[in-house]
Design a protein around this motif. Structure first.
Motif, mmCIF file in Angstrom:
data_model
loop_
_atom_site.group_PDB
_atom_site.id
_atom_site.type_symbol
_atom_site.label_atom_id
_atom_site.label_comp_id
_atom_site.label_asym_id
_atom_site.label_seq_id
_atom_site.Cartn_x
_atom_site.Cartn_y
_atom_site.Cartn_z
ATOM 1 N N ASP A 1 -0.069 13.872 -3.679
ATOM 2 C CA ASP A 1 -0.149 14.430 -5.020
ATOM 3 C C ASP A 1 -0.835 13.400 -5.897
ATOM 4 O O ASP A 1 -0.256 12.374 -6.259
ATOM 5 N N LEU A 2 -2.082 13.665 -6.246
ATOM 6 C CA LEU A 2 -2.877 12.711 -6.999
ATOM 7 C C LEU A 2 -2.338 12.477 -8.399
ATOM 8 O O LEU A 2 -2.676 11.479 -9.051
ATOM 9 N N ALA A 3 -1.492 13.368 -8.866
ATOM 10 C CA ALA A 3 -0.942 13.226 -10.213
ATOM 11 C C ALA A 3 0.169 12.190 -10.291
ATOM 12 O O ALA A 3 0.639 11.865 -11.376
ATOM 13 N N THR A 4 0.575 11.664 -9.141
ATOM 14 C CA THR A 4 1.667 10.686 -9.116
ATOM 15 C C THR A 4 1.144 9.292 -8.777
ATOM 16 O O THR A 4 0.176 9.133 -8.032
ATOM 17 N N GLU A 5 1.825 8.285 -9.323
ATOM 18 C CA GLU A 5 1.473 6.911 -9.006
ATOM 19 C C GLU A 5 1.674 6.644 -7.514
ATOM 20 O O GLU A 5 0.875 5.934 -6.886
ATOM 21 N N GLU A 6 2.724 7.230 -6.959
ATOM 22 C CA GLU A 6 3.014 7.026 -5.540
ATOM 23 C C GLU A 6 1.884 7.573 -4.670
ATOM 24 O O GLU A 6 1.473 6.933 -3.692
ATOM 25 N N GLY A 7 1.404 8.753 -5.026
ATOM 26 C CA GLY A 7 0.314 9.354 -4.270
ATOM 27 C C GLY A 7 -0.949 8.520 -4.337
ATOM 28 O O GLY A 7 -1.653 8.338 -3.331
ATOM 29 N N GLN A 8 -1.253 7.994 -5.501
ATOM 30 C CA GLN A 8 -2.444 7.172 -5.664
ATOM 31 C C GLN A 8 -2.328 5.849 -4.901
ATOM 32 O O GLN A 8 -3.283 5.415 -4.255
ATOM 33 N N ASP A 9 -1.178 5.214 -4.993
ATOM 34 C CA ASP A 9 -0.958 3.965 -4.253
ATOM 35 C C ASP A 9 -1.125 4.189 -2.751
ATOM 36 O O ASP A 9 -1.718 3.360 -2.042
ATOM 37 N N LYS A 10 -0.612 5.310 -2.287
ATOM 38 C CA LYS A 10 -0.705 5.640 -0.868
ATOM 39 C C LYS A 10 -2.171 5.776 -0.447
ATOM 40 O O LYS A 10 -2.576 5.266 0.612
ATOM 41 N N LEU A 11 -2.967 6.438 -1.269
ATOM 42 C CA LEU A 11 -4.378 6.627 -0.948
ATOM 43 C C LEU A 11 -5.119 5.302 -0.827
ATOM 44 O O LEU A 11 -5.844 5.056 0.155
ATOM 45 N N ILE A 12 -4.950 4.447 -1.828
ATOM 46 C CA ILE A 12 -5.668 3.175 -1.826
ATOM 47 C C ILE A 12 -5.164 2.266 -0.697
ATOM 48 O O ILE A 12 -5.956 1.719 0.090
ATOM 49 N N ASN A 13 -3.862 2.119 -0.611
ATOM 50 C CA ASN A 13 -3.292 1.172 0.356
ATOM 51 C C ASN A 13 -3.573 1.567 1.796
ATOM 52 O O ASN A 13 -3.937 0.719 2.631
ATOM 53 N N GLU A 14 -3.422 2.850 2.113
ATOM 54 C CA GLU A 14 -3.638 3.278 3.492
ATOM 55 C C GLU A 14 -5.112 3.272 3.868
ATOM 56 O O GLU A 14 -5.466 3.011 5.021
ATOM 57 N N THR A 15 -5.983 3.546 2.890
ATOM 58 C CA THR A 15 -7.426 3.486 3.166
ATOM 59 C C THR A 15 -7.838 2.059 3.526
ATOM 60 O O THR A 15 -8.522 1.828 4.532
ATOM 61 N N VAL A 16 -7.420 1.102 2.708
ATOM 62 C CA VAL A 16 -7.787 -0.297 2.949
ATOM 63 C C VAL A 16 -7.103 -0.829 4.210
ATOM 64 O O VAL A 16 -7.689 -1.603 4.981
ATOM 65 N N LYS A 17 -5.883 -0.390 4.449
ATOM 66 C CA LYS A 17 -5.166 -0.831 5.649
ATOM 67 C C LYS A 17 -5.883 -0.378 6.918
ATOM 68 O O LYS A 17 -6.015 -1.139 7.878
ATOM 69 N N LYS A 18 -6.361 0.869 6.917
ATOM 70 C CA LYS A 18 -6.997 1.421 8.123
ATOM 71 C C LYS A 18 -8.435 0.932 8.290
ATOM 72 O O LYS A 18 -8.857 0.554 9.384
ATOM 73 N N PHE A 19 -9.192 0.933 7.187
ATOM 74 C CA PHE A 19 -10.627 0.663 7.294
ATOM 75 C C PHE A 19 -11.039 -0.744 6.847
ATOM 76 O O PHE A 19 -12.170 -1.162 7.081
ATOM 77 N N GLY A 20 -10.138 -1.455 6.151
ATOM 78 C CA GLY A 20 -10.424 -2.831 5.788
ATOM 79 C C GLY A 20 -11.031 -3.043 4.423
ATOM 80 O O GLY A 20 -10.954 -4.144 3.870
ATOM 81 N N HIS A 21 -11.645 -2.012 3.850
ATOM 82 C CA HIS A 21 -12.275 -2.149 2.541
ATOM 83 C C HIS A 21 -12.546 -0.767 1.953
ATOM 84 O O HIS A 21 -12.255 0.243 2.592
ATOM 85 N N LEU A 22 -13.096 -0.746 0.740
ATOM 86 C CA LEU A 22 -13.436 0.515 0.079
ATOM 87 C C LEU A 22 -14.755 0.324 -0.661
ATOM 88 O O LEU A 22 -14.868 -0.543 -1.518
ATOM 89 N N ASN A 23 -15.743 1.149 -0.304
ATOM 90 C CA ASN A 23 -17.070 1.054 -0.919
ATOM 91 C C ASN A 23 -17.359 2.143 -1.935
ATOM 92 O O ASN A 23 -18.072 1.911 -2.919
ATOM 93 N N ILE A 24 -16.839 3.339 -1.681
ATOM 94 C CA ILE A 24 -17.215 4.500 -2.486
ATOM 95 C C ILE A 24 -15.964 5.273 -2.879
ATOM 96 O O ILE A 24 -15.161 5.651 -2.022
ATOM 97 N N LEU A 25 -15.808 5.510 -4.184
ATOM 98 C CA LEU A 25 -14.727 6.344 -4.691
ATOM 99 C C LEU A 25 -15.338 7.577 -5.342
ATOM 100 O O LEU A 25 -16.121 7.463 -6.293
ATOM 101 N N VAL A 26 -14.990 8.744 -4.829
ATOM 102 C CA VAL A 26 -15.446 10.003 -5.411
ATOM 103 C C VAL A 26 -14.246 10.683 -6.065
ATOM 104 O O VAL A 26 -13.339 11.166 -5.385
#
Length: 280
Positions: free
Chosen positions: A66-91
């Motif tokens: 749920d993008l409307a929640t802080e928890e949902g947003q933290d999950k998106l950023i943290n799990e993306t960086v954890k799996k892929f190592g970095h973040l280049n593009i945010l859409v």
């Protein structure tokens, strides 16, 4: 093409429509992609479409959130960086509108609807971008916001709250673009017109109503001068262009309008003035 090879892209609202088309396109062009949405069934459909195009599972991360929640947003950023190592593009694509059950519009529509639209269309973009900022700076990355021609100069009484959020999003794009370019991060946006995305049912319209409306608009040159509504891939291609630094490096804080000419037309210009002036 592999123009995004080695890049990691996070695409919000990617369980349907423009976000789905964008996630698929980035993956097919070499990026590792995080896709996300609240509807797990539609999100899985996006993931399967990506995999069926020959993309390895290791390049796709699907996160129901749920993008409307802080928890949902933290999950998106943290799990993306954890799996892929970095973040280049945010859409920042996720967005919504709400149809009032009693058909109220403008100032008659409950302010609670305004609060809900603002939380998804603007607040979540601000906070998610804040959370992604350090990662994007480290990668000298790109942010692409999905706005709308509804945020332009014309009045939008029938969707006032939605239009207000998009106007504010355009200002956010401009301001963050100047704030982040010093750190090597580019911020831009795309402002679509009529796009057939499946959003109709999601905002409370009867099934097929949005598609019916699009067909009607296609038959009126004062609404769609080009004569057709856009498909999600049409907008996804523009998002990819803005995320491709080789092609768009000198574009900073701008919004590309992709509306088939709709925003260029005033109603009076669609009349046959010659016929009117020469008639008895």
């Amino acid at each position: 093409m592999n123009r995004f090879a080695g890049k990691v892209a996070l695409v919000t609202g990617s369980s349907n429509g423009i976000g789905r088309a964008t996630g698929i396109l980035f993956a097919q062009e070499g990026a590792k992609v995080t896709i996300t949405g609240r509807n797990t069934q539609r999100l899985e459909e996006t993931r399967q479409t990506i995999l069926k195009s020959g993309i390895p599972e290791s390049h796709v991360l699907a996160i129901p959130a749920d993008l409307a929640t802080e928890e949902g947003q933290d999950k998106l950023i943290n799990e993306t960086v954890k799996k892929f190592g970095h973040l280049n593009i945010l859409v920042n694509n996720a967005g919504t509108a709400f149809s009032d059950a009693e058909g109220r519009i403008g100032l008659d529509q409950p302010v609670s609807d305004f609060d809900k639209v603002m939380r998804i269309n603007l607040r979540s973009v601000v906070t998610l971008t804040q959370k992604a900022k350090d990662h994007l700076i480290k990668a000298k990355g790109e942010v692409v916001n999905v706005s709308s021609i509804a945020g332009g100069q014309q009045a939008m009484t029938g969707a006032m709250y939605y239009a207000m959020t998009k106007s504010a999003l355009d200002q956010f794009t401009r301001s963050t673009a100047i704030g982040l370019i010093d750190h090597g991060v580019r911020v831009n946006s795309v402002s679509p017109g009529v796009v057939v995305t499946g959003i109709g049912e999601a905002i409370g319209m009867p099934e097929g109503a949005f598609e019916k409306m699009a067909k009607l608009l296609e038959s009126h040159k004062e609404c769609l001068p080009c004569g057709k509504a856009a498909q999600p891939i049409d907008i996804a291609n523009i998002i990819a262009f803005l995320a491709d630094r080789k092609l768009s490096s000198y574009i900073i804080g701008q919004s590309i309008v992709a509306d088939g000419g709709s925003s260029l037309i005033m109603g009076m210009n669609t009349l046959d003035m010659t016929s009117i002036l020469t008639s008895p």
